[in-house]
Write an enzyme that holds these catalytic residues in place. Structure first.
Site, PDB file in Angstrom:
ATOM      1  N   LYS A  27      13.746  42.495  85.928  1.00  0.00           N
ATOM      2  CA  LYS A  27      13.965  42.883  84.590  1.00  0.00           C
ATOM      3  C   LYS A  27      14.877  44.349  84.584  1.00  0.00           C
ATOM      4  O   LYS A  27      15.738  44.379  84.172  1.00  0.00           O
ATOM      5  CB  LYS A  27      12.621  43.236  83.832  1.00  0.00           C
ATOM      6  CG  LYS A  27      13.009  43.994  82.467  1.00  0.00           C
ATOM      7  CD  LYS A  27      11.659  44.352  81.653  1.00  0.00           C
ATOM      8  CE  LYS A  27      10.892  45.613  82.153  1.00  0.00           C
ATOM      9  NZ  LYS A  27      11.631  46.916  81.443  1.00  0.00           N
ATOM     10  N   ASN A  28      14.434  45.435  85.395  1.00  0.00           N
ATOM     11  CA  ASN A  28      14.929  46.740  85.585  1.00  0.00           C
ATOM     12  C   ASN A  28      16.200  46.664  86.254  1.00  0.00           C
ATOM     13  O   ASN A  28      16.912  47.846  86.181  1.00  0.00           O
ATOM     14  CB  ASN A  28      13.832  47.468  85.881  1.00  0.00           C
ATOM     15  CG  ASN A  28      12.791  47.987  84.823  1.00  0.00           C
ATOM     16  OD1 ASN A  28      13.114  47.400  83.715  1.00  0.00           O
ATOM     17  ND2 ASN A  28      11.836  48.647  85.051  1.00  0.00           N
ATOM     18  N   CYS A 120       9.069  50.984  74.924  1.00  0.00           N
ATOM     19  CA  CYS A 120       7.610  50.978  74.930  1.00  0.00           C
ATOM     20  C   CYS A 120       7.016  52.541  74.717  1.00  0.00           C
ATOM     21  O   CYS A 120       7.808  53.526  75.254  1.00  0.00           O
ATOM     22  CB  CYS A 120       6.897  50.408  76.278  1.00  0.00           C
ATOM     23  SG  CYS A 120       7.077  48.813  76.394  1.00  0.00           S
ATOM     24  N   ARG A 125      10.238  60.443  76.369  1.00  0.00           N
ATOM     25  CA  ARG A 125      11.342  59.548  76.679  1.00  0.00           C
ATOM     26  C   ARG A 125      12.889  59.862  76.282  1.00  0.00           C
ATOM     27  O   ARG A 125      13.563  59.423  75.408  1.00  0.00           O
ATOM     28  CB  ARG A 125      11.327  58.044  76.422  1.00  0.00           C
ATOM     29  CG  ARG A 125       9.859  57.530  77.042  1.00  0.00           C
ATOM     30  CD  ARG A 125      10.056  55.878  76.946  1.00  0.00           C
ATOM     31  NE  ARG A 125      10.827  55.619  78.162  1.00  0.00           N
ATOM     32  CZ  ARG A 125      10.693  54.195  78.404  1.00  0.00           C
ATOM     33  NH1 ARG A 125       9.983  53.338  77.585  1.00  0.00           N
ATOM     34  NH2 ARG A 125      11.389  53.632  79.482  1.00  0.00           N
ATOM     35  N   ASP A 307       5.460  52.073  87.069  1.00  0.00           N
ATOM     36  CA  ASP A 307       5.346  50.741  86.632  1.00  0.00           C
ATOM     37  C   ASP A 307       4.310  49.742  87.202  1.00  0.00           C
ATOM     38  O   ASP A 307       3.977  48.816  86.829  1.00  0.00           O
ATOM     39  CB  ASP A 307       6.779  49.973  86.780  1.00  0.00           C
ATOM     40  CG  ASP A 307       7.835  50.688  85.767  1.00  0.00           C
ATOM     41  OD1 ASP A 307       7.242  51.430  84.943  1.00  0.00           O
ATOM     42  OD2 ASP A 307       8.901  50.447  86.158  1.00  0.00           O
ATOM     43  N   ARG A 398       8.105  41.252  77.019  1.00  0.00           N
ATOM     44  CA  ARG A 398       9.350  42.139  77.341  1.00  0.00           C
ATOM     45  C   ARG A 398       9.878  42.168  78.656  1.00  0.00           C
ATOM     46  O   ARG A 398      10.936  42.542  79.121  1.00  0.00           O
ATOM     47  CB  ARG A 398       9.100  43.553  76.780  1.00  0.00           C
ATOM     48  CG  ARG A 398       8.926  43.738  75.466  1.00  0.00           C
ATOM     49  CD  ARG A 398       8.599  45.098  75.050  1.00  0.00           C
ATOM     50  NE  ARG A 398      10.114  45.645  75.095  1.00  0.00           N
ATOM     51  CZ  ARG A 398      10.342  46.726  74.524  1.00  0.00           C
ATOM     52  NH1 ARG A 398       9.609  47.207  73.735  1.00  0.00           N
ATOM     53  NH2 ARG A 398      11.590  47.141  74.653  1.00  0.00           N
TER      54      ARG A 398
HETATM   55  N1  EPU Z   1      13.522  61.868  81.240  1.00  0.00           N
HETATM   56  C1  EPU Z   1      13.853  63.310  80.455  1.00  0.00           C
HETATM   57  N2  EPU Z   1      15.151  63.201  80.269  1.00  0.00           N
HETATM   58  C2  EPU Z   1      15.988  62.207  80.508  1.00  0.00           C
HETATM   59  C3  EPU Z   1      15.795  61.264  80.932  1.00  0.00           C
HETATM   60  C4  EPU Z   1      14.650  60.654  81.539  1.00  0.00           C
HETATM   61  O1  EPU Z   1      13.091  63.951  80.441  1.00  0.00           O
HETATM   62  O2  EPU Z   1      17.261  62.335  80.055  1.00  0.00           O
HETATM   63  C5  EPU Z   1      11.917  61.601  81.413  1.00  0.00           C
HETATM   64  C6  EPU Z   1      11.372  60.439  80.797  1.00  0.00           C
HETATM   65  O3  EPU Z   1      11.039  61.058  79.528  1.00  0.00           O
HETATM   66  C7  EPU Z   1      10.441  59.982  81.788  1.00  0.00           C
HETATM   67  C8  EPU Z   1      10.884  60.225  83.131  1.00  0.00           C
HETATM   68  O4  EPU Z   1      12.254  61.236  82.907  1.00  0.00           O
HETATM   69  O5  EPU Z   1       9.296  60.855  81.496  1.00  0.00           O
HETATM   70  C9  EPU Z   1      11.717  59.003  83.813  1.00  0.00           C
HETATM   71  O6  EPU Z   1      12.390  58.693  83.109  1.00  0.00           O
HETATM   72  P1  EPU Z   1      13.661  57.720  83.521  1.00  0.00           P
HETATM   73  O7  EPU Z   1      14.977  57.918  83.076  1.00  0.00           O
HETATM   74  O8  EPU Z   1      13.882  57.877  85.085  1.00  0.00           O
HETATM   75  O9  EPU Z   1      13.305  56.076  83.259  1.00  0.00           O
HETATM   76  P2  EPU Z   1      13.991  55.169  82.135  1.00  0.00           P
HETATM   77  O10 EPU Z   1      15.286  54.869  82.833  1.00  0.00           O
HETATM   78  O11 EPU Z   1      13.667  55.243  80.805  1.00  0.00           O
HETATM   79  C10 EPU Z   1      13.220  52.921  83.955  1.00  0.00           C
HETATM   80  C11 EPU Z   1      12.479  51.660  83.546  1.00  0.00           C
HETATM   81  C12 EPU Z   1      11.148  51.989  83.258  1.00  0.00           C
HETATM   82  C13 EPU Z   1      10.511  52.873  84.587  1.00  0.00           C
HETATM   83  C14 EPU Z   1      11.450  54.307  84.913  1.00  0.00           C
HETATM   84  C15 EPU Z   1      10.715  54.834  85.800  1.00  0.00           C
HETATM   85  C16 EPU Z   1      14.196  50.509  82.721  1.00  0.00           C
HETATM   86  C17 EPU Z   1      14.880  49.651  81.650  1.00  0.00           C
HETATM   87  N3  EPU Z   1      13.095  51.179  82.552  1.00  0.00           N
HETATM   88  O12 EPU Z   1      13.273  53.770  82.788  1.00  0.00           O
HETATM   89  O13 EPU Z   1      10.555  50.752  83.280  1.00  0.00           O
HETATM   90  O14 EPU Z   1       9.153  53.143  84.227  1.00  0.00           O
HETATM   91  O15 EPU Z   1      12.875  53.755  84.917  1.00  0.00           O
HETATM   92  O16 EPU Z   1      11.032  54.087  86.873  1.00  0.00           O
HETATM   93  O17 EPU Z   1      14.769  50.308  83.895  1.00  0.00           O
HETATM   94  C18 EPU Z   1       8.768  49.195  82.661  1.00  0.00           C
HETATM   95  O18 EPU Z   1       9.600  48.433  83.302  1.00  0.00           O
HETATM   96  O19 EPU Z   1       7.639  49.160  82.241  1.00  0.00           O
HETATM   97  C19 EPU Z   1       9.531  50.540  82.522  1.00  0.00           C
HETATM   98  C20 EPU Z   1       9.110  51.370  81.569  1.00  0.00           C
END
Ligand code: EPU
Length: 417
Positions: A27-28, A120, A125, A307, A398
């Site tokens: 998915k990711n 979620c 975030r 995750d 999802r």
């Molecule tokens: N963060 C910030 N500012 C930003 C970006 C991120 O503070 O501008 C913080 C977030 O709030 C969070 C942390 O950094 O606390 C990690 O965020 P990241 O941007 O790395 O994650 P993401 O891109 O939003 C993806 C996956 C998530 C997975 C995370 C971490 C997708 C669609 N989602 O999220 O997947 O947990 O990376 O590896 O790729 C899941 O599949 O259950 C899921 C939540």
């Protein structure tokens, strides 16, 4: 997507899982690759998981004027009629990955308007690192009526991420691949899903190079070419199924996976006392008790992934001594622990650290609050005395293509309510 799925299930307890099961496409990895489609004239993607989040991303591409179809794990799409229309909040708010269209539309059209994303509820975030990166590399970023508006003459320069955010890395890559500039990104995320997106874009003619372990140089190119690409296997689904096998005192072999993508989590299972055997594309994991408690902090790759944290928390209840689990990536990803407590688990909290005691779980009604939490409640139900009813499975769908079907095939007794 599978028909006749309901928002809640009955899960029978004490059902050891045994057998072989294959891994879905990631998915990711698929979500950011789909978000990058506006940069290409045409794509054929294989091994795309059939998930509600993927369908929303495809719908957004169609709203932009892209044409194509998604069936049987294959997504075929062309962009002959793609237009730079704003992505409305009603779409964007359905999932976090919608924010990744900021980078690809900016890269393709030099301007983008994208509604604020949803996803979620696992923490605040924010997108501050995305915005800071766009701005530092030469983009105006403004907020207008619940949408983000971005405008550039082309990205160039250096940007160091204050934290290796997966999404910010992916967005900044997409924004930088087309054009005349050269962009260097420091402290980028190194998750296998980021690397899959880079492989995909480079196969289409992008010039993205790792010049040091967490530093990328992106040299802009005139255009990308059509590409056929197979999305990598889902390491999170694979680990979820392996944990389910161990927690239920069974033994599960997950095939069609990439064990090197989750070497550390597999080592953790082994150190807890589980049997773990890996081949080039399969993993067998089974219970050999008693399991030892462990101390884990979630971290960026190659650390223990957030995750996989909630699934591990269920396994921790089945250990013979106390485990210590710290969530360091998201600031609200422990909601499932309250549900585990309803099932009789003994858990003591100190800030973002949980002390999880050996517990005899007892079936009851529990809710889900995010997709990994939903999977964890089902695993907990299979370990518990009696019946557990797990609710709000819209979250499960999802991220897991056929989780309940796979578990029942392995010996679970889960029925849709
Ligand atoms: N963060 C910030 N500012 C930003 C970006 C991120 O503070 O501008 C913080 C977030 O709030 C969070 C942390 O950094 O606390 C990690 O965020 P990241 O941007 O790395 O994650 P993401 O891109 O939003 C993806 C996956 C998530 C997975 C995370 C971490 C997708 C669609 N989602 O999220 O997947 O947990 O990376 O590896 O790729 C899941 O599949 O259950 C899921 C939540």
């Amino acid at each position: 997507m599978k028909k006749n799925r309901t928002d809640s299930v009955w899960v029978a307890g004490h059902t050891p899982l045994t057998g072989y099961v294959s891994t879905q496409g990631s998915k990711n990895a698929a979500l950011p690759i789909i978000s990058a489609i506006p940069l290409l004239p045409e794509v054929e993607l294989y091994n795309v998981p059939d998930l509600s989040d993927i369908h929303v991303m495809v719908d957004i591409l169609k709203e932009l004027g892209g044409k194509g179809e998604f069936s049987n794990g294959v997504l075929k799409f062309h962009n002959k009629h793609l237009e730079n229309t704003p992505i409305k909040e009603e779409y964007a708010s359905k999932l976090r990955a919608s924010s990744l269209f900021m980078g690809s539309l900016l890269g393709r059209f030099k301007e983008a308007t994208v509604g604020l994303p949803g996803g979620c509820v696992i923490g605040s975030r924010q997108l501050d690192i995305h915005y800071k990166g766009f701005e530092t590399l030469g983009t105006e970023v403004s907020m207008e009526h619940g949408s983000v508006h971005l405008k550039t003459n082309g990205l160039e320069g250096h940007f160091a991420l204050s934290f290796p955010s997966v999404g910010a890395t992916q967005n900044l890559i997409s924004a930088s691949v087309l054009g005349e500039g050269e962009v260097t990104l420091h402290n980028v995320a190194m998750e296998p899903e980021v690397i899959d997106m880079i492989h995909f874009l480079n196969m289409a003619g992008a010039n993205i190079q790792y010049i040091q372990p967490a530093t990328l140089r992106i040299v802009g190119v005139d255009g990308l070419r059509p590409v056929r690409y197979k999305v990598q296997p889902d390491r999170i689904e694979a680990m979820t199924l392996l944990i389910a096998g161990i927690a239920t005192k069974g033994e599960v072999t997950v095939t069609h996976c990439q064990p090197s993508h989750f070497a550390y989590p597999l080592q953790v299972l082994s150190e807890m006392g589980a049997k773990v055997e890996t081949g080039s594309d399969y993993i067998t994991a089974g219970y050999q008790g008693p399991l030892k408690g462990t101390t884990i902090k979630t971290d960026v790759y190659p650390g223990f992934p957030t995750d996989m944290q909630s699934q591990l928390s269920v396994l921790m209840t089945q250990c013979s001594d106390v485990s210590v689990l710290t969530e360091d990536i998201f600031n609200n990803r422990f909601r499932h622990l309250e549900e585990l407590e309803r099932m009789n688990a003994t858990i003591k909290m100190e800030g973002n650290t949980a002390f999880i005691h050996p517990s005899t779980l007892s079936g009851c009604r529990v809710d889900s609050f995010d997709l990994r939490g939903a999977a964890s409640m089902i695993i907990a139900g299979m370990c518990a005395d009696g019946l557990t009813s797990v609710h709000s499975l819209k979250y499960l769908y999802r991220g897991y293509e056929d989780f309940i079907g796979k578990l029942n095939y392995l010996g679970a007794e889960i029925t849709y309510r």
